[in-house]
Design an enzyme around this catalytic site. Structure first.
Site, short mmCIF file in Angstrom:
data_model
loop_
_atom_site.label_atom_id
_atom_site.label_comp_id
_atom_site.label_asym_id
_atom_site.label_seq_id
_atom_site.Cartn_x
_atom_site.Cartn_y
_atom_site.Cartn_z
N ALA A 111 0.87 -1.18 0.00
CA ALA A 111 0.00 0.00 0.00
C ALA A 111 0.91 1.22 0.00
CB ALA A 111 -0.88 -0.02 1.24
N GLU A 117 4.91 -5.04 6.97
CA GLU A 117 4.23 -3.92 7.66
C GLU A 117 4.76 -3.72 9.07
OE1 GLU A 117 2.68 -6.37 5.97
OE2 GLU A 117 1.01 -5.57 4.79
N GLY A 130 0.47 -4.89 0.98
CA GLY A 130 -0.78 -4.93 0.21
C GLY A 130 -0.60 -5.57 -1.16
N GLU A 185 -0.91 -9.16 -0.53
CA GLU A 185 -2.33 -9.40 -0.21
C GLU A 185 -3.20 -9.36 -1.46
OE1 GLU A 185 -1.94 -6.28 2.87
OE2 GLU A 185 -3.06 -7.65 4.15
#
Ligand code: CO8
Length: 258
Positions: A65, A132, A109, A112
């Site tokens: 992200a 993260e 992300g 993911e």
């Protein structure tokens, strides 16, 4: 629709979506996730598309992200505006198969997102990780749950706790990816798998996706019952008749999605 952070090409029943934020290693920001959700929704609704492939660049599928977009957010921004989750929920409603073709970094992300696809084909250059923890947070769009189900608790826990990356070979051994191919062949291999899927009955491919995904949502007994009902229902389709007749008549099936 004109996209700025992804490229979309549709040919021979396959929508190829290429994440395109090269300066940020395809980091997922709101715009990219919104465009991606719209593109897969449109592909899901389009008669021209039977399978979707999502890929990135040679260096990165997606490096996570967008940290720069998230850095200043408050709890209220994240919770009240449902930051990112509205888009991922739209993505997850897609009923047609989605293949992730991963080269380079698939982190946070990005990892993911790849796991939200139906299967992952990895280039030998792929690196998966949930780093993260290094940013003082944890995975937020499914990583703790999906990675754990795919590779088991010990490996998932280690990756989430230490932030270490997994290379393509380890990812294949662990069951995270369906197979590893040379980086130069990644796109061709993913497109060839997608074209193979696009030749099947769309009804049956959607039923496969729906039914296999049940394995992660329910008990074995309920999943098997669901599969049985789905199998029985497909006998209401012309494609079942065509598929079985063509086998007996030793010819290629002509599926009509009916
Ligand atoms: N966000 C924003 N920008 C990024 C990101 C990212 N995740 N990753 C890379 N970039 C940018 C860099 O800032 C750099 O930009 P600039 O040139 O302007 O400084 C550019 O991309 C190139 O990156 P590097 O120079 O760092 O390239 P390297 O080859 O040296 O390193 C790495 C590559 C190892 C991938 C490195 O870029 C890196 O560590 N990136 C961050 C990886 C990361 O921590 N990812 C997890 C992010 S958090 C997350 O994903 C949470 C998911 C849940 C969200 C739920 C929201 C609701």
């Amino acid at each position: 629709m004109a996209y700025e952070t992804i490229n979309l090409e549709i040919s021979d029943g396959v929508a190829l979506i290429t994440l395109n934020r090269p300066d940020a290693l395809n980091a997922l920001n709101s715009q990219l996730l919104g465009e991606l959700a719209t593109a897969v929704e449109d592909a899901d609704a389009s008669e021209k598309v039977r399978c979707i492939v999502i890929t990135g660049s040679d260096k990165a599928f997606a490096a996570g992200a967008d940290i720069k977009e998230m850095a200043d957010k408050s709890f209220v921004d994240m919770y009240r505006n449902n930051f990112f989750w509205a888009e991922t929920d739209r993505f997850l409603k897609t009923r047609k198969p989605i293949i992730a073709a991963v080269a380079g970094y698939a982190l946070g992300g990005g990892c993911e997102l790849a796991m939200m696809c139906d299967f992952i084909i990895a280039a030998d250059s792929a690196k998966f990780g949930q780093p993260e923890i290094n940013l003082g947070v944890i995975a937020g769009i499914g990583g703790t749950q999906r990675l754990t189900r795919f590779v088991g608790k010990s490996k998932s826990m280690e990756m989430h706790l230490t932030g270490r990356f997994m290379d393509a070979q380890e990812a294949e051994r662990s069951g995270l990816v369906s197979r590893v191919v040379p980086a130069k062949k990644l796109k061709d291999e993913a497109m060839s798998a997608a074209h193979k899927i696009a030749e099947k009955s769309l009804l049956a491919t959607m039923a496969v996706k729906d039914t296999v995904n049940r394995a992660y949502e329910t008990t074995m007994a309920e999943g098997i019952n669901y599969e049985r009902r789905m199998f029985q229902s497909l006998f209401a389709t012309e494609d079942q008749t065509e598929g079985m007749e063509s086998y007996i008549e030793k010819r290629e099936p002509q599926f009509r999605d009916k």
